[in-house]
Design an enzyme around this catalytic site. Sequence first.
Site, PDB file in Angstrom:
ATOM      1  N   LYS A   1       0.706  -0.848   0.143  1.00  0.00           N
ATOM      2  CA  LYS A   1       0.334  -0.106   0.005  1.00  0.00           C
ATOM      3  C   LYS A   1       0.421   1.491  -0.379  1.00  0.00           C
ATOM      4  O   LYS A   1       1.939   1.404   0.399  1.00  0.00           O
ATOM      5  CB  LYS A   1      -0.907  -0.153   1.086  1.00  0.00           C
ATOM      6  CG  LYS A   1      -1.904  -1.012   1.045  1.00  0.00           C
ATOM      7  CD  LYS A   1      -3.002  -1.773   2.614  1.00  0.00           C
ATOM      8  CE  LYS A   1      -3.626  -2.140   2.473  1.00  0.00           C
ATOM      9  NZ  LYS A   1      -4.603  -2.503   3.342  1.00  0.00           N
TER      10      LYS A   1
ATOM     11  N   HIS B   1      -1.772  -5.207   1.589  1.00  0.00           N
ATOM     12  CA  HIS B   1      -3.136  -6.537   1.611  1.00  0.00           C
ATOM     13  C   HIS B   1      -3.009  -7.933   0.690  1.00  0.00           C
ATOM     14  O   HIS B   1      -1.684  -7.888   0.365  1.00  0.00           O
ATOM     15  CB  HIS B   1      -3.884  -5.382  -0.088  1.00  0.00           C
ATOM     16  CG  HIS B   1      -5.326  -6.226  -0.028  1.00  0.00           C
ATOM     17  ND1 HIS B   1      -6.328  -6.493   0.618  1.00  0.00           N
ATOM     18  CD2 HIS B   1      -5.311  -7.084  -1.586  1.00  0.00           C
ATOM     19  CE1 HIS B   1      -6.314  -7.344   0.133  1.00  0.00           C
ATOM     20  NE2 HIS B   1      -6.596  -8.338  -1.358  1.00  0.00           N
TER      21      HIS B   1
ATOM     22  N   GLU C   1      -9.057 -10.978  -7.589  1.00  0.00           N
ATOM     23  CA  GLU C   1      -8.083 -10.313  -7.257  1.00  0.00           C
ATOM     24  C   GLU C   1      -6.745 -10.461  -8.186  1.00  0.00           C
ATOM     25  O   GLU C   1      -6.710  -8.855  -8.837  1.00  0.00           O
ATOM     26  CB  GLU C   1      -7.745  -9.427  -6.656  1.00  0.00           C
ATOM     27  CG  GLU C   1      -9.112  -9.499  -5.095  1.00  0.00           C
ATOM     28  CD  GLU C   1      -8.777  -9.871  -3.704  1.00  0.00           C
ATOM     29  OE1 GLU C   1      -7.902 -10.019  -2.845  1.00  0.00           O
ATOM     30  OE2 GLU C   1      -9.690  -9.642  -2.886  1.00  0.00           O
TER      31      GLU C   1
ATOM     32  N   ASN D   1      -2.246   0.378   7.004  1.00  0.00           N
ATOM     33  CA  ASN D   1      -2.048  -0.867   7.625  1.00  0.00           C
ATOM     34  C   ASN D   1      -1.256  -2.029   6.154  1.00  0.00           C
ATOM     35  O   ASN D   1      -1.085  -2.594   6.399  1.00  0.00           O
ATOM     36  CB  ASN D   1      -2.864  -1.812   7.816  1.00  0.00           C
ATOM     37  CG  ASN D   1      -3.607  -2.157   7.304  1.00  0.00           C
ATOM     38  OD1 ASN D   1      -3.905  -1.571   5.312  1.00  0.00           O
ATOM     39  ND2 ASN D   1      -4.690  -2.957   7.625  1.00  0.00           N
TER      40      ASN D   1
END
Length: 150
Positions: free
Chosen positions: A11, A117, A128, A114
């Site tokens: 991320k 993913h 995905e 965080n």
Amino acid sequence: MAGERTFLCIKPDAVQRGYVGEIISRFEKRGYKLVAMKFMKASDELLKKHYAEHVGKGFFEKLLKYMSSGPVVPMVWEGKDVIAQSRKMLGATNPLKSEPGTIRGDFSIDMGRNICHGSDSTQSAEREINLWFSEKERVEWKSMAESWIY
Ligand code: RTP
Ligand code: MG
């Protein structure tokens, strides 16, 4: 099975903080095989599809803003039980509940920042992977280390 695949995405906070190499390294060192990877800014359209299950939830707009705030590193990784194992390696969604030694437990303290993913099921992984990578972008290759891992 050894051929199981998952989708991971480093991320924007982890890119900004210089953790790309460290995160990739943990999966490499565990024995998983990299199948696809790119460096990109994700569009709102892509992120809405990716996080479709969260559209409309209270935290969704904040999540969208965070995930589109800078470049990300989407990846496909392959190996035995990689979907469940990579979720364990990431730690809990809330970093305050992640064990030390996990990626989130070692590198983060806030739910909205965080780090990485990981797909949460076989169905999510398939969906995905197809969303972020074309078939051509997935590299079929034989890892010479494999006979030392399995
Ligand atoms: P991810 O999909 O990013 O791997 O995270 P996850 O499965 O551990 O957690 P999920 O429930 O899918 O949530 C997706 C991301 O949304 C943010 N979030 N914020 N209540 C909140 O403020 C809240 N809940 C979730 C987190 O960044 C989480 O990773
Ligand atoms: Mg999730």
